[in-house]
Write an enzyme that holds these catalytic residues in place. Structure first.
Site, short mmCIF file in Angstrom:
data_model
loop_
_atom_site.label_atom_id
_atom_site.label_comp_id
_atom_site.label_asym_id
_atom_site.label_seq_id
_atom_site.Cartn_x
_atom_site.Cartn_y
_atom_site.Cartn_z
N HIS A 42 0.81 -1.21 0.00
CA HIS A 42 0.00 0.00 0.00
C HIS A 42 0.85 1.27 0.00
O HIS A 42 1.95 1.28 0.54
CB HIS A 42 -0.89 0.04 1.25
CG HIS A 42 -1.80 -1.13 1.38
ND1 HIS A 42 -2.15 -1.65 2.60
CD2 HIS A 42 -2.43 -1.90 0.46
CE1 HIS A 42 -2.96 -2.69 2.43
NE2 HIS A 42 -3.14 -2.86 1.14
N LYS A 93 5.28 6.05 7.53
CA LYS A 93 4.73 5.14 8.53
C LYS A 93 5.83 4.70 9.48
O LYS A 93 6.96 4.44 9.07
CB LYS A 93 4.14 3.90 7.85
CG LYS A 93 2.99 4.20 6.92
CD LYS A 93 2.49 2.95 6.23
CE LYS A 93 1.34 3.29 5.29
NZ LYS A 93 0.86 2.09 4.57
N TYR A 127 0.72 1.39 13.87
CA TYR A 127 1.63 2.26 13.15
C TYR A 127 1.13 3.69 13.14
O TYR A 127 -0.06 3.96 13.10
CB TYR A 127 1.92 1.76 11.74
CG TYR A 127 0.73 1.58 10.83
CD1 TYR A 127 0.41 2.54 9.89
CD2 TYR A 127 -0.05 0.43 10.90
CE1 TYR A 127 -0.67 2.37 9.04
CE2 TYR A 127 -1.12 0.25 10.05
CZ TYR A 127 -1.44 1.22 9.13
OH TYR A 127 -2.51 1.06 8.29
N ASP A 158 -6.59 -6.15 -2.00
CA ASP A 158 -5.20 -6.53 -2.21
C ASP A 158 -5.04 -7.61 -3.29
O ASP A 158 -3.93 -7.85 -3.76
CB ASP A 158 -4.56 -6.99 -0.90
CG ASP A 158 -4.30 -5.83 0.05
OD1 ASP A 158 -4.38 -4.66 -0.39
OD2 ASP A 158 -4.00 -6.09 1.23
#
Length: 182
Positions: free
Chosen positions: A62, A72, A132, A168
């Site tokens: 992603h 991130k 995250y 995905d």
């Protein structure tokens, strides 16, 4: 705190100092002053938390397009993952290269994935929880992905038959992906 460089410029493994005794442990997972000492200077605005019930859950790869790209800072609070960052900066000498690292509740490592990289992970054990921080908010209209099994990337995932979300399963190959990072 130790900051370990990877082969991809800007991607770092963060190893917090862990202070433990018979009661358990304490560690700082984020300290903006200490991060700035290592020239890691991001203003995180959102924390995300995921639970994957089974091993072999693969989330990714992603990223968000500019102007909503995200940095991130990833860590595992229960279980373990194989965490991957892929350089998608078109003018980078490491474009299309990736780095993978095991993050676990036991090793307490974190991975910093800056803007211009696709990110994904595969769970190694049941009931894995990942948290995250990101430096920009989720933007559905800027959300993009790359196929986890793109042969041009050759990522050495710990599974050949992952559990994927519907989204995905449909990401394009890197060569066909919409990318606006130079």
């Amino acid at each position: 705190m130790q900051v370990v460089k990877t082969k991809l410029e800007g991607v770092f493994i963060i190893e917090p100092a862990v202070h433990g005794d018979s009661r358990g442990f304490f560690m700082e997972t984020y300290n903006s002053v200490k991060f700035k000492e290592f020239k890691i200077d991001f203003s995180f605005v959102q924390d995300n938390h995921s639970l994957s019930a089974e091993p072999g859950v693969l989330r990714g790869l992603h990223y968000q397009l500019n102007p909503k790209a995200q940095t991130k800072l990833i860590r595992v609070i229960q279980g373990a993952i194989y965490d991957v960052a892929v350089d998608i900066r078109k003018s980078s000498p490491t474009f299309g290269q990736w780095v993978g690292v095991i993050l676990s509740a036991a090793n307490k490592r974190q991975l910093l994935v800056p803007q211009g990289f696709a990110h994904g992970f595969c769970t190694l054990v049941p009931n894995t929880e990942v948290i995250y921080k990101v430096d920009d908010y989720y933007s559905p209209e800027h959300d993009r992905g790359i196929a986890w099994n793109d042969p041009a990337l050759g990522i050495d995932w710990p599974t050949s038959n992952p559990i994927l979300s519907a989204k995905d399963q449909t990401h394009p190959l890197l060569k066909d992906a919409e990318i606006n990072f130079d």
